[in-house]
Each structure stands twice: as C-alpha cells, then as structure tokens.
Design a protein around this motif. Structure first.
Motif, PDB file in Angstrom:
ATOM      1  N   LEU A  47       1.001  -1.094  -0.108  1.00 19.95           N
ATOM      2  CA  LEU A  47       0.148  -0.059   0.120  1.00 19.95           C
ATOM      3  C   LEU A  47       0.856   1.190  -0.111  1.00 19.95           C
ATOM      4  CD1 LEU A  47      -2.760  -1.358   2.909  1.00 19.95           C
ATOM      5  CD2 LEU A  47      -2.703  -1.553   0.257  1.00 19.95           C
ATOM      6  N   THR A 100      -7.613   3.198   0.243  1.00 14.39           N
ATOM      7  CA  THR A 100      -9.020   3.250   1.235  1.00 14.39           C
ATOM      8  C   THR A 100     -10.106   2.548   0.255  1.00 14.39           C
ATOM      9  OG1 THR A 100      -9.858   5.292   0.522  1.00 14.39           O
ATOM     10  CG2 THR A 100      -8.226   5.515   2.365  1.00 14.39           C
ATOM     11  N   LEU A 102      -9.788  -0.540  -0.806  1.00 14.53           N
ATOM     12  CA  LEU A 102      -9.471  -1.855  -0.999  1.00 14.53           C
ATOM     13  C   LEU A 102      -9.971  -2.508  -2.080  1.00 14.53           C
ATOM     14  CD1 LEU A 102     -10.391  -1.920   3.039  1.00 14.53           C
ATOM     15  CD2 LEU A 102      -8.108  -1.806   1.951  1.00 14.53           C
ATOM     16  N   LEU A 106      -6.442  -6.497  -4.147  1.00 19.17           N
ATOM     17  CA  LEU A 106      -6.203  -7.256  -2.781  1.00 19.17           C
ATOM     18  C   LEU A 106      -6.306  -8.706  -2.919  1.00 19.17           C
ATOM     19  CD1 LEU A 106      -7.627  -5.040   0.238  1.00 19.17           C
ATOM     20  CD2 LEU A 106      -5.149  -5.703  -0.008  1.00 19.17           C
ATOM     21  N   LEU A 127      -9.684   1.906   8.084  1.00 21.56           N
ATOM     22  CA  LEU A 127      -9.095   1.199   7.110  1.00 21.56           C
ATOM     23  C   LEU A 127      -8.733  -0.094   7.581  1.00 21.56           C
ATOM     24  CD1 LEU A 127      -7.951   1.340   4.108  1.00 21.56           C
ATOM     25  CD2 LEU A 127      -5.778   1.736   5.115  1.00 21.56           C
ATOM     26  N   ARG A 130     -11.487  -2.366   8.294  1.00 19.12           N
ATOM     27  CA  ARG A 130     -12.070  -2.945   6.910  1.00 19.12           C
ATOM     28  C   ARG A 130     -11.219  -4.155   6.161  1.00 19.12           C
ATOM     29  NH1 ARG A 130     -13.266   0.178   3.168  1.00 19.12           N
ATOM     30  NH2 ARG A 130     -12.095   2.177   4.078  1.00 19.12           N
ATOM     31  N   LEU A 131     -10.052  -3.772   6.611  1.00 14.12           N
ATOM     32  CA  LEU A 131      -8.951  -4.620   5.629  1.00 14.12           C
ATOM     33  C   LEU A 131      -8.991  -6.053   5.794  1.00 14.12           C
ATOM     34  CD1 LEU A 131      -6.508  -4.871   3.788  1.00 14.12           C
ATOM     35  CD2 LEU A 131      -5.135  -4.546   5.711  1.00 14.12           C
ATOM     36  N   LYS A 134     -11.394  -8.011   3.952  1.00 14.57           N
ATOM     37  CA  LYS A 134     -10.846  -8.131   2.531  1.00 14.57           C
ATOM     38  C   LYS A 134      -9.916  -9.382   2.280  1.00 14.57           C
ATOM     39  CE  LYS A 134     -13.595  -4.958   0.711  1.00 14.57           C
ATOM     40  NZ  LYS A 134     -14.322  -5.409  -0.702  1.00 14.57           N
TER      41      LYS A 134
END
Ligand SMILES: C[S@@+](CC[C@H](N)C(=O)[O-])C[C@H]1O[C@@H](n2cnc3c(N)ncnc32)[C@H](O)[C@@H]1O
Length: 273
Positions: A47, A100, A102, A106, A127, A130-131, A134
């Motif tokens: 990132l 942001t 995502l 990913l 972030l 929420r990551l 994912k």
C-alpha cells in the motif's frame, strides 16, 4: 473516505527524498520483512509504494513466481517505481488507486504491507478494521510508520539546556505535525497501531520501535521537505516563506555530529484471523 493528493508532492525531488527515507528506514524495513517471513512465491500487496524504495527490498526476497502489487494514488511516483524496478526477478504490478478503496488488487494476497503510508490516510484505523474483511485468513500484514513525536521530548530538553542549536529540528518536526493535523491526517498513527490491529481482531501481533539516526541525509531530507511544501506551510500560516528560508539557513549551518534523532519508527506485524 476523503481522497486527497499526497501531501508531500510527486516530483523527482520527492522521489529523491523518499530514497533518503529508504536509507533511514533500511534496517527497520528488513526487520519487518523478516517478521512477515516473506516467501519466494508470495503475492504481496504494498500500500502506498511511492517510488519503490521498500518495493525493491521486497522484490529482492521474491523468486520468479513471486508478485508484488504496488498500489499508489500518485501517478508520478508509480511511474518512477515501475522504471526503477524493471528487470527484477519477480513481477512488479503497479496499480493506480486509492488504497482506502480496498479494491480487487487485494485478491489473493499472502502479504499486505505498507511503509510510511498510514499517516497519510485520514482515520487509518477505520481502514485497518475493514482490511481484515478483505484478506484471507492467515494473510500476513505489516506496517512501518514514522514517529514524529517521541523524539521531541529529548530535543526540547536539549534545546532548553545545553544545545540551543537543535532548535531547527524542533521547528521542522513541529511544522510537519501541524501540516498533517491541518490536513486531518495523524502524524502519530504509528503509536497506537499495534493496539489498533489487536482491537480489529488480527492475531500474533508484534511491535517494535526505534529511532533513526540524524545525519547529513536527514538534514537534506528536511531541506527538501521545506522546498516541497513551502507554499502550503505559508498558506496555512504554519511558517512564512521568510521563516522557512531562515530555517533552511540554520539547518545548513547545523553541525551534524552528535545530533539527536529527529524521528523514529514504529513497526507492527500481525496475521489476519
Ligand atoms: C511517505 S510516502 C511513502 C512511500 C513508500 N511507501 C516509501 O516508504 O518510500 C507515502 C506514499 O503513500 C501514497 N499515498 C498516500 N495516500 C494514498 C492513498 N489514499 N492511496 C494510495 N496511495 C496513497 C503517496 O502517493 C506516497 O507515495
């Protein structure tokens, strides 16, 4: 989430400054890659790869089947990364995107990594939570973030006692803090990073902290940041152009021997549950 351009610029000057930063963060970067146990065939998503300083270190650990996806919002820096990393054994895939989001970039990641990027993301804690949704269970996740606060304790003590000449370090670090705060980004996000990934449910959380040496390159870095953000600092009433010119003069005159560290770094590694 707010989408704003990189606060410190995208020029070749910025790239040179980030190369200096890479040298300063060299040791801690290698330690993070050790913590994340990079394997030759890993698919790694970086990132905010910028011009590719950490990317180069990652690629050195990957084999022919390894892939590094470098995500960045600044086309100029991404272009420089692609040029600098051409010819690596593993594949480098640049992706122009707001991290942001995502996004699909990913998918399939074995490792998600970022260096000096979260402090450019407003409310980066959101972030990280929420990551977790994912990425696959077991994905290794790691970050390095600069510490622009703790070293000020020593600098302020020294300035007020025996070393008044360190004042330009205090002024520079304070100005950078004020710039980030004016942009609603946190210069201290690294301090609570380990706690954040813990509350988000990541496992096997490890953290480290170290200070970066102050040397000629650090002074060069400081001078370049002033060049890059002179107008912004002026417009935000953080420092006037004249004050910046004076600070640059003082920085050039400062004896670098025995200078105290002006910043440090936080390192956090963990795994998605
Ligand atoms: C301080 S630089 C660090 C670059 C690189 N990681 C390094 O350590 O040399 C921060 C980088 O994050 C990128 N960045 C900032 N906000 C971003 C966002 N929302 N999405 C993607 N990239 C972002 C900037 O363009 C810049 O390249």
């Amino acid at each position: 989430m707010q989408n704003q351009p990189y606060v410190l610029g995208d020029s070749t000057l910025a790239a040179r400054r980030l190369t200096i930063q890479d040298a300063h963060f060299g040791e801690v970067s290698e330690r993070l890659l050790d913590d994340l146990a990079i394997r030759p065939n890993d698919r790694i998503v970086e990132l905010g790869c910028g011009p590719g300083g950490l990317s180069r270190r990652i690629l050195q650990r990957l084999g022919e089947k390894g892939v590094l996806v470098g995500v960045d919002i600044t086309q100029g820096l991404l272009t420089q990364a692609s040029a600098a990393l051409a010819g690596s054994k593993a594949r480098f895939e640049p992706v122009l995107a707001n991290l942001t989001d995502l996004g699909p970039w990913l998918d399939g990641a074995d490792v998600v990594i970022g260096r000096a990027v979260l402090h450019h993301v407003p409310m980066a804690e959101l972030l990280l939570g929420r990551l977790r949704i994912k990425v696959r269970p077991g994905t290794r996740v790691g970050f390095i973030e600069p510490d622009f606060r703790s070293p000020l304790g020593r600098i302020s003590y020294l300035e007020a006692t025996t070393r008044p000449e360190v004042a330009p370090l205090r002024v520079w670090v304070t100005a950078l803090n004020h710039l980030y705060l004016a942009r609603r980004i946190s210069p201290a996000v690294g301090a609570s990073l380990a706690r954040t990934v813990q509350t988000a449910g990541y496992l096997n959380v490890r953290e480290g902290w170290s200070e970066c040496r102050s040397d000629e390159m650090m002074i060069e870095n400081m001078l370049m940041v002033y060049d890059e953000v002179r107008d912004v600092l002026h417009d935000l009433s953080i420092l006037t152009r004249d004050e910046i010119a004076e600070q640059q003069r003082l920085l050039k005159a400062i004896p670098v021997r025995d200078l105290p560290p002006a910043w440090g770094s936080y390192r956090v590694a963990c795994e998605a549950p």
